[in-house]
Design a protein around this motif. Sequence first.
Motif, PDB file in Angstrom:
ATOM      1  N   VAL A  52       3.706   7.651 -11.887  1.00  0.00           N
ATOM      2  CA  VAL A  52       3.449   8.815 -11.032  1.00  0.00           C
ATOM      3  C   VAL A  52       3.235   8.361  -9.586  1.00  0.00           C
ATOM      4  CG1 VAL A  52       1.877  10.737 -10.571  1.00  0.00           C
ATOM      5  CG2 VAL A  52       2.543  10.219 -12.917  1.00  0.00           C
ATOM      6  N   ASP A  53       2.442   7.306  -9.394  1.00  0.00           N
ATOM      7  CA  ASP A  53       2.277   6.754  -8.051  1.00  0.00           C
ATOM      8  C   ASP A  53       3.627   6.338  -7.473  1.00  0.00           C
ATOM      9  OD1 ASP A  53      -0.473   7.017  -8.282  1.00  0.00           O
ATOM     10  OD2 ASP A  53      -0.795   4.922  -8.869  1.00  0.00           O
ATOM     11  N   PHE A  54       4.439   5.688  -8.283  1.00  0.00           N
ATOM     12  CA  PHE A  54       5.757   5.234  -7.859  1.00  0.00           C
ATOM     13  C   PHE A  54       6.612   6.408  -7.385  1.00  0.00           C
ATOM     14  CE2 PHE A  54       9.736   2.692  -9.470  1.00  0.00           C
ATOM     15  CZ  PHE A  54      10.083   2.408  -8.158  1.00  0.00           C
ATOM     16  N   ALA A  55       6.654   7.467  -8.171  1.00  0.00           N
ATOM     17  CA  ALA A  55       7.495   8.620  -7.842  1.00  0.00           C
ATOM     18  C   ALA A  55       7.037   9.298  -6.558  1.00  0.00           C
ATOM     19  CB  ALA A  55       7.488   9.612  -8.999  1.00  0.00           C
ATOM     20  N   ILE A  56       5.740   9.470  -6.414  1.00  0.00           N
ATOM     21  CA  ILE A  56       5.230  10.118  -5.205  1.00  0.00           C
ATOM     22  C   ILE A  56       5.447   9.222  -3.989  1.00  0.00           C
ATOM     23  CG2 ILE A  56       3.119  10.902  -4.052  1.00  0.00           C
ATOM     24  CD1 ILE A  56       2.145  11.888  -6.782  1.00  0.00           C
ATOM     25  N   PRO A 166     -10.494  -1.688   8.098  1.00  0.00           N
ATOM     26  CA  PRO A 166     -11.354  -2.571   8.884  1.00  0.00           C
ATOM     27  C   PRO A 166     -12.815  -2.445   8.486  1.00  0.00           C
ATOM     28  CG  PRO A 166     -10.548  -0.730  10.210  1.00  0.00           C
ATOM     29  CD  PRO A 166      -9.789  -0.693   8.925  1.00  0.00           C
ATOM     30  N   GLY A 167     -13.457  -3.587   8.312  1.00  0.00           N
ATOM     31  CA  GLY A 167     -14.853  -3.613   7.943  1.00  0.00           C
ATOM     32  C   GLY A 167     -15.134  -3.310   6.490  1.00  0.00           C
ATOM     33  N   VAL A 168     -14.084  -3.019   5.706  1.00  0.00           N
ATOM     34  CA  VAL A 168     -14.245  -2.642   4.297  1.00  0.00           C
ATOM     35  C   VAL A 168     -13.546  -3.632   3.379  1.00  0.00           C
ATOM     36  CG1 VAL A 168     -13.925  -0.837   2.568  1.00  0.00           C
ATOM     37  CG2 VAL A 168     -14.415  -0.209   4.953  1.00  0.00           C
ATOM     38  N   GLY A 169     -12.299  -3.968   3.703  1.00  0.00           N
ATOM     39  CA  GLY A 169     -11.504  -4.857   2.864  1.00  0.00           C
ATOM     40  C   GLY A 169     -10.390  -4.111   2.158  1.00  0.00           C
ATOM     41  N   ILE A 170      -9.842  -4.706   1.101  1.00  0.00           N
ATOM     42  CA  ILE A 170      -8.791  -4.075   0.302  1.00  0.00           C
ATOM     43  C   ILE A 170      -9.429  -2.984  -0.557  1.00  0.00           C
ATOM     44  CG2 ILE A 170      -7.072  -4.402  -1.520  1.00  0.00           C
ATOM     45  CD1 ILE A 170      -6.193  -5.738   1.017  1.00  0.00           C
ATOM     46  N   VAL A 171      -9.015  -1.739  -0.334  1.00  0.00           N
ATOM     47  CA  VAL A 171      -9.627  -0.618  -1.055  1.00  0.00           C
ATOM     48  C   VAL A 171      -8.740  -0.102  -2.179  1.00  0.00           C
ATOM     49  CG1 VAL A 171     -11.028   0.082   0.901  1.00  0.00           C
ATOM     50  CG2 VAL A 171      -8.734   1.059   0.636  1.00  0.00           C
ATOM     51  N   LEU A 172      -7.465  -0.494  -2.194  1.00  0.00           N
ATOM     52  CA  LEU A 172      -6.544  -0.032  -3.228  1.00  0.00           C
ATOM     53  C   LEU A 172      -5.363  -0.988  -3.279  1.00  0.00           C
ATOM     54  CD1 LEU A 172      -6.216   2.393  -5.227  1.00  0.00           C
ATOM     55  CD2 LEU A 172      -4.815   3.501  -3.483  1.00  0.00           C
ATOM     56  N   ALA A 173      -4.834  -1.235  -4.476  1.00  0.00           N
ATOM     57  CA  ALA A 173      -3.682  -2.135  -4.616  1.00  0.00           C
ATOM     58  C   ALA A 173      -2.843  -1.696  -5.806  1.00  0.00           C
ATOM     59  CB  ALA A 173      -4.130  -3.581  -4.799  1.00  0.00           C
ATOM     60  N   ARG A 174      -1.561  -2.041  -5.744  1.00  0.00           N
ATOM     61  CA  ARG A 174      -0.637  -1.803  -6.848  1.00  0.00           C
ATOM     62  C   ARG A 174       0.271  -3.015  -6.982  1.00  0.00           C
ATOM     63  NH1 ARG A 174      -3.789   1.384  -8.053  1.00  0.00           N
ATOM     64  NH2 ARG A 174      -3.555   3.591  -8.620  1.00  0.00           N
ATOM     65  N   GLU A 175       0.766  -3.252  -8.225  1.00  0.00           N
ATOM     66  CA  GLU A 175       1.616  -4.408  -8.514  1.00  0.00           C
ATOM     67  C   GLU A 175       2.929  -3.953  -9.152  1.00  0.00           C
ATOM     68  OE1 GLU A 175      -0.746  -8.097  -9.919  1.00  0.00           O
ATOM     69  OE2 GLU A 175      -1.823  -6.383 -10.758  1.00  0.00           O
ATOM     70  N   ALA A 193      -5.135   9.621  -3.797  1.00  0.00           N
ATOM     71  CA  ALA A 193      -6.556   9.364  -3.586  1.00  0.00           C
ATOM     72  C   ALA A 193      -7.075   9.951  -2.271  1.00  0.00           C
ATOM     73  CB  ALA A 193      -6.828   7.865  -3.606  1.00  0.00           C
ATOM     74  N   GLY A 194      -6.172  10.503  -1.460  1.00  0.00           N
ATOM     75  CA  GLY A 194      -6.582  11.057  -0.178  1.00  0.00           C
ATOM     76  C   GLY A 194      -6.875  10.013   0.884  1.00  0.00           C
ATOM     77  N   LEU A 195      -6.307   8.804   0.738  1.00  0.00           N
ATOM     78  CA  LEU A 195      -6.484   7.748   1.729  1.00  0.00           C
ATOM     79  C   LEU A 195      -5.429   7.904   2.823  1.00  0.00           C
ATOM     80  CD1 LEU A 195      -7.169   4.567  -0.445  1.00  0.00           C
ATOM     81  CD2 LEU A 195      -8.732   5.611   1.196  1.00  0.00           C
ATOM     82  N   GLU A 196      -5.856   8.053   4.056  1.00  0.00           N
ATOM     83  CA  GLU A 196      -4.940   8.247   5.174  1.00  0.00           C
ATOM     84  C   GLU A 196      -4.369   6.899   5.624  1.00  0.00           C
ATOM     85  OE1 GLU A 196      -2.490   9.218   7.686  1.00  0.00           O
ATOM     86  OE2 GLU A 196      -3.569  10.915   6.780  1.00  0.00           O
ATOM     87  N   PRO A 197      -3.040   6.706   5.569  1.00  0.00           N
ATOM     88  CA  PRO A 197      -2.451   5.416   5.951  1.00  0.00           C
ATOM     89  C   PRO A 197      -2.786   4.983   7.375  1.00  0.00           C
ATOM     90  CG  PRO A 197      -0.858   6.743   4.758  1.00  0.00           C
ATOM     91  CD  PRO A 197      -2.031   7.638   5.021  1.00  0.00           C
ATOM     92  N   ALA A 198      -3.028   5.943   8.276  1.00  0.00           N
ATOM     93  CA  ALA A 198      -3.304   5.610   9.673  1.00  0.00           C
ATOM     94  C   ALA A 198      -4.647   4.923   9.860  1.00  0.00           C
ATOM     95  CB  ALA A 198      -3.250   6.867  10.534  1.00  0.00           C
ATOM     96  N   THR A 199      -5.478   4.847   8.806  1.00  0.00           N
ATOM     97  CA  THR A 199      -6.811   4.258   8.944  1.00  0.00           C
ATOM     98  C   THR A 199      -6.872   2.787   8.568  1.00  0.00           C
ATOM     99  OG1 THR A 199      -7.477   4.875   6.678  1.00  0.00           O
ATOM    100  CG2 THR A 199      -7.857   6.500   8.431  1.00  0.00           C
ATOM    101  N   GLY A 200      -5.732   2.159   8.308  1.00  0.00           N
ATOM    102  CA  GLY A 200      -5.791   0.768   7.870  1.00  0.00           C
ATOM    103  C   GLY A 200      -4.473   0.047   8.006  1.00  0.00           C
ATOM    104  N   ALA A 201      -4.310  -0.980   7.183  1.00  0.00           N
ATOM    105  CA  ALA A 201      -3.119  -1.830   7.200  1.00  0.00           C
ATOM    106  C   ALA A 201      -2.599  -2.009   5.783  1.00  0.00           C
ATOM    107  CB  ALA A 201      -3.445  -3.197   7.799  1.00  0.00           C
ATOM    108  N   ILE A 202      -1.282  -2.142   5.662  1.00  0.00           N
ATOM    109  CA  ILE A 202      -0.662  -2.488   4.390  1.00  0.00           C
ATOM    110  C   ILE A 202      -0.491  -4.001   4.329  1.00  0.00           C
ATOM    111  CG2 ILE A 202       1.525  -2.400   3.128  1.00  0.00           C
ATOM    112  CD1 ILE A 202       1.658   0.583   3.854  1.00  0.00           C
ATOM    113  N   VAL A 203      -0.872  -4.574   3.211  1.00  0.00           N
ATOM    114  CA  VAL A 203      -0.825  -6.026   3.010  1.00  0.00           C
ATOM    115  C   VAL A 203       0.134  -6.335   1.869  1.00  0.00           C
ATOM    116  CG1 VAL A 203      -2.185  -8.102   2.550  1.00  0.00           C
ATOM    117  CG2 VAL A 203      -3.236  -6.163   3.764  1.00  0.00           C
TER     118      VAL A 203
END
Length: 271
Positions: A52-56, A166-175, A193-203
């Motif tokens: 489901v995450d993949f499709a969205i 920033p100041g939090v760390g990795i808050v979500l990950a997928r493999e 999850a309602g996480l706004e991409p503009a608030t962080g970085a993709i690693v």
Amino acid sequence: MTVSPTRSATGLSVQRDGVRNVTRTLPEESPVAMVYDGSTQAVMMATPADIVDFAIGFTLTEGFAPLSEIGEVEVVEHPDGIEARLWLPEHRRAALAGRRRYMAGPVGCGLCGIDSLEAAIRDLPAVPEGPEFDAAEIAGATDTLRSSQPLHDRTRSVHAAGFLQPGVGIVLAREDVGRHNALDKLVGAMARAGLEPATGAIVLTSRVSVEMVQKTAMAGCPVLVAVSAPTAHALRLAEGAGLTLAAFAGGGGFDLYAHPRRIKTGAADVA
């Protein structure tokens, strides 16, 4: 039936000190079809988890529709693979027709199946300004991501994408076995999850190819951090989209290529 993301396999380990029997955990690859309004848009080999995450995420990063127009995702398992079925508003069908993929894309090539050169190199939106990061957060980002890779710990053969705040760390990950798929899964999970991409970085645990920059920009994330190098054209796209690009991150350092203003390096001479 639920497809397991891994399987056990036996083999022989041949080393300098001898030969022994081993049992390894291997990641599965399954064909996953993205089906919109009854028509298959793409088929990709992927780890059969977080569909489901993949499709969205795929829908968002390909620019097919915003989250507000994505309804329920139906996951249907078949003997030969998995379908992720979505239904979009009628006015979105032109975008689907323009980006239709006719081939199954192997995990190493996110652009396989695109049927024109114009479709492969698409215009990207300018990314939001976003937050600033301390250099130490970027230097340690890929090392921090390692603690969020349980499938890699079992198999040693999958990629990961994580979201760093920033100041939090990795808050979500997928493999996933495919680096593009891992990124799509992350973007989809963030949206749910309602996480706004503009608030962080993709690693990323991979190199930075053209499509990784495209998907990051389409998601609206202003910073991309990777353990390996960018391609030359991926760097050009990052520069054009206003995307901060950090590569070779790990072991306490990183290389900074595009739009360095979002990372506080303390180097006044960096343009």
